[in-house]
Design a protein around this motif. Structure first.
Motif, short mmCIF file in Angstrom:
data_model
loop_
_atom_site.label_atom_id
_atom_site.label_comp_id
_atom_site.label_asym_id
_atom_site.label_seq_id
_atom_site.Cartn_x
_atom_site.Cartn_y
_atom_site.Cartn_z
N LEU A 85 -1.91 -22.39 -7.89
CA LEU A 85 -0.54 -22.05 -7.50
C LEU A 85 -0.20 -22.63 -6.13
O LEU A 85 0.93 -23.07 -5.90
CB LEU A 85 -0.36 -20.53 -7.49
CG LEU A 85 -0.42 -19.85 -8.86
CD1 LEU A 85 -0.31 -18.33 -8.73
CD2 LEU A 85 0.69 -20.37 -9.77
N ASN A 86 -1.16 -22.64 -5.21
CA ASN A 86 -0.94 -23.29 -3.92
C ASN A 86 -0.68 -24.78 -4.11
O ASN A 86 0.20 -25.36 -3.45
CB ASN A 86 -2.16 -23.08 -3.02
CG ASN A 86 -2.10 -21.80 -2.21
OD1 ASN A 86 -1.39 -21.70 -1.21
ND2 ASN A 86 -2.84 -20.80 -2.66
N GLY A 87 -1.45 -25.40 -5.00
CA GLY A 87 -1.24 -26.82 -5.26
C GLY A 87 0.11 -27.10 -5.88
O GLY A 87 0.78 -28.07 -5.50
N ASN B 213 -4.33 -32.77 -2.33
CA ASN B 213 -5.70 -33.13 -2.70
C ASN B 213 -6.67 -31.98 -2.42
O ASN B 213 -7.57 -31.69 -3.22
CB ASN B 213 -6.12 -34.38 -1.94
CG ASN B 213 -7.56 -34.77 -2.21
OD1 ASN B 213 -7.92 -35.15 -3.31
ND2 ASN B 213 -8.40 -34.67 -1.19
N ALA B 214 -6.48 -31.31 -1.29
CA ALA B 214 -7.36 -30.18 -0.93
C ALA B 214 -7.23 -29.05 -1.93
O ALA B 214 -8.24 -28.44 -2.33
CB ALA B 214 -7.04 -29.69 0.48
N TRP B 215 -6.01 -28.73 -2.35
CA TRP B 215 -5.82 -27.64 -3.32
C TRP B 215 -6.35 -28.03 -4.69
O TRP B 215 -6.81 -27.16 -5.45
CB TRP B 215 -4.36 -27.24 -3.39
CG TRP B 215 -3.92 -26.47 -2.18
CD1 TRP B 215 -2.97 -26.82 -1.28
CD2 TRP B 215 -4.47 -25.23 -1.74
NE1 TRP B 215 -2.88 -25.87 -0.29
CE2 TRP B 215 -3.79 -24.87 -0.55
CE3 TRP B 215 -5.47 -24.38 -2.22
CZ2 TRP B 215 -4.09 -23.72 0.16
CZ3 TRP B 215 -5.76 -23.22 -1.51
CH2 TRP B 215 -5.07 -22.90 -0.34
N PHE B 216 -6.31 -29.31 -5.02
CA PHE B 216 -6.91 -29.76 -6.28
C PHE B 216 -8.41 -29.48 -6.29
O PHE B 216 -8.94 -28.90 -7.25
CB PHE B 216 -6.65 -31.26 -6.49
CG PHE B 216 -7.46 -31.86 -7.60
CD1 PHE B 216 -7.09 -31.68 -8.92
CD2 PHE B 216 -8.61 -32.59 -7.31
CE1 PHE B 216 -7.85 -32.22 -9.95
CE2 PHE B 216 -9.37 -33.15 -8.33
CZ PHE B 216 -8.99 -32.95 -9.66
N TRP B 217 -9.09 -29.86 -5.21
CA TRP B 217 -10.53 -29.66 -5.16
C TRP B 217 -10.89 -28.19 -5.00
O TRP B 217 -11.95 -27.75 -5.47
CB TRP B 217 -11.15 -30.49 -4.04
CG TRP B 217 -11.28 -31.93 -4.43
CD1 TRP B 217 -10.56 -32.99 -3.97
CD2 TRP B 217 -12.18 -32.45 -5.42
NE1 TRP B 217 -10.95 -34.14 -4.59
CE2 TRP B 217 -11.94 -33.85 -5.50
CE3 TRP B 217 -13.15 -31.89 -6.25
CZ2 TRP B 217 -12.66 -34.67 -6.36
CZ3 TRP B 217 -13.85 -32.71 -7.12
CH2 TRP B 217 -13.61 -34.08 -7.16
N ALA C 239 -10.22 -31.84 6.26
CA ALA C 239 -9.25 -32.93 6.40
C ALA C 239 -7.84 -32.39 6.60
O ALA C 239 -7.06 -32.94 7.39
CB ALA C 239 -9.31 -33.84 5.18
N VAL C 240 -7.48 -31.31 5.90
CA VAL C 240 -6.15 -30.72 6.06
C VAL C 240 -5.95 -30.19 7.48
O VAL C 240 -4.90 -30.42 8.11
CB VAL C 240 -5.93 -29.58 5.03
CG1 VAL C 240 -4.65 -28.82 5.34
CG2 VAL C 240 -5.87 -30.14 3.64
N ILE C 241 -6.95 -29.50 8.01
CA ILE C 241 -6.84 -28.95 9.36
C ILE C 241 -6.68 -30.07 10.38
O ILE C 241 -5.82 -30.01 11.27
CB ILE C 241 -8.06 -28.07 9.69
CG1 ILE C 241 -8.17 -26.91 8.70
CG2 ILE C 241 -7.97 -27.53 11.11
CD1 ILE C 241 -9.45 -26.11 8.84
N LEU C 242 -7.51 -31.10 10.27
CA LEU C 242 -7.43 -32.23 11.21
C LEU C 242 -6.11 -32.97 11.07
O LEU C 242 -5.53 -33.42 12.07
CB LEU C 242 -8.60 -33.17 10.98
CG LEU C 242 -9.97 -32.66 11.45
CD1 LEU C 242 -11.08 -33.56 10.97
CD2 LEU C 242 -10.01 -32.55 12.98
N HIS C 243 -5.61 -33.10 9.85
CA HIS C 243 -4.34 -33.79 9.66
C HIS C 243 -3.18 -32.97 10.22
O HIS C 243 -2.18 -33.54 10.69
CB HIS C 243 -4.10 -34.10 8.18
CG HIS C 243 -3.17 -35.25 7.97
ND1 HIS C 243 -1.82 -35.18 8.23
CD2 HIS C 243 -3.40 -36.53 7.53
CE1 HIS C 243 -1.25 -36.34 7.96
NE2 HIS C 243 -2.19 -37.18 7.54
#
Length: 375
Positions: A168-170, A203-207, A229-233
């Motif tokens: 759902l987040n994705g 991509n993060a929510w997919f994984w 990667a999400v946090i750094l981005h």
């Protein structure tokens, strides 16, 4: 957390020899009660021609179990239990080789085999619930297994609530990405940076969905690495918004530094040691930098830019909701744990953040067009 079985057994025996008493060994008594109950479950089959060898196995099982417990300091309470390990061992011997394995594969649903569930995985799953049942019968709290609470599997999905929440987040991220593309022209100064952030988040929510559906070494690493990667981005997004529009070179150099940090982080966890504690501390540290940076910028500009209030709400909510991870409790109905609740709670937060990005990008577009007209 209950003490390790081998440790509690040895310390109890030492205490009895030293003090000449038999009391004060409640955890040790738990161990032997579980062992006796498991002994009953394991050896209640009717007599056969191999009865003598079964009786011999019955006598030697406790010694084998104690031997197996020597190297288990790094595991969880549930999978440290000799009853669990012996159950898995015997299940594999009986079901996971020869004709028994062919029979297992012939009756295994196709969706289970496609998801990678093996005979050994099924043995671990069934023995986990047998051990949980013994714990509950003896009045002890539910143990963890391999660092996780026991979850009731739905079809091939290992953690149904967390997998659904991640999905759902994705979906929310995908909807907001499409909305952003439809409402913000590509000429907006932040357009490409925001779009990159949206794809990294998606991509993060997919994984995350894949990991909670089927926990393997690969899916676990991908979930953790993509979350980092999400946090750094997000930190890079903040840098571009606060500094990079006026000083693009600074933002590019900072982005390269963050990319180097992510590469080093992934390399260490993949090639040196997959340290859960280090991974958590690294993400918390970067998250706090992200929180402070966004919050300071929003507080300095909230009067001039009213839409920054959404950003303030988002960063504060994300840090506050992350405290749900500290509420570590056995899953409600064997499905809903603190991690799943945290994932569910972030769905509206991500939507709110994309609303901020949309409003801010449109504001920057108008500002850049006004400056162009003046020039």
């Amino acid at each position: 957390m209950l003490p390790e079985c081998l440790f509690c057994f040895c310390t109890c025996g030492d205490r009895i020899l030293r003090e000449g008493v038999s009391g004060g060994c409640n955890d040790e008594h738990r161990y032997f009660r579980l062992l006796r109950k498991w002994d009953f479950v394991l050896f209640q089959a009717p007599p056969s021609a191999a009865g003598q060898s079964d009786r011999m196995a019955r006598r030697t099982a406790p010694l084998l179990l104690l031997t197996l417990a020597v190297g288990l300091a790094g595991s969880s309470q549930g999978d440290r239990e000799p009853v669990y390990r012996d159950c898995v061992l015997r299940c594999e011997e009986r079901n996971c080789s020869g004709d028994a394995l062919k029979h297992f594969r012939s009756r295994q649903p196709i969706y289970m085999s496609l998801a990678g569930w093996t005979c050994r995985d099924d043995c671990k799953y069934e023995c986990m619930w047998l051990t949980v049942g013994l714990y509950l019968q003896e009045g002890y709290r539910v143990p963890q297994f391999h660092g996780k609470w026991p979850f009731s599997r739905f079809l091939f999905i290992q953690e149904p609530a967390s997998a659904l929440a991640s999905l759902l987040n994705g979906l929310a991220s995908l909807v907001m990405l499409c909305r952003y593309r439809a409402s913000v022209p590509a000429s907006s100064p932040m357009y490409h940076t925001c779009m990159a952030f949206a794809w990294v988040s998606l991509n993060a929510w997919f994984w995350s969905t894949v990991f909670h559906t089927r926990d393997t070494d690969l899916t676990e690493k991908m979930d953790y690495f993509c979350a980092s990667a999400v946090i750094l981005h997000s930190v890079y997004l903040c840098c571009v918004r606060t500094v990079g529009l006026q000083h693009p070179t600074v933002a590019s150099a900072f982005g390269a530094l963050l990319l180097l940090l992510l590469t080093g982080h992934i390399s260490y966890l993949s090639l040196v040691h997959f340290d859960y504690g280090y991974n958590m501390m690294a993400n918390v540290a970067i998250g706090l930098v992200n929180l402070a940076w966004w919050l300071v910028w929003c507080l300095r500009n909230h009067r001039r830019l009213p839409h920054t209030r959404r950003c303030m709400v988002v960063v504060v909510l994300l840090q506050g909701l992350s405290l749900l991870e500290l509420l570590d409790f056995p899953p409600l109905f064997w499905v809903l744990d603190a991690h799943a609740i945290w994932h569910i709670s972030t769905i509206p937060v991500h939507t709110l953040f994309f609303r901020f990005l949309e409003d801010d990008s449109l504001y920057l577009l108008k500002e850049s067009e006004a400056m162009f007209k003046l020039d």
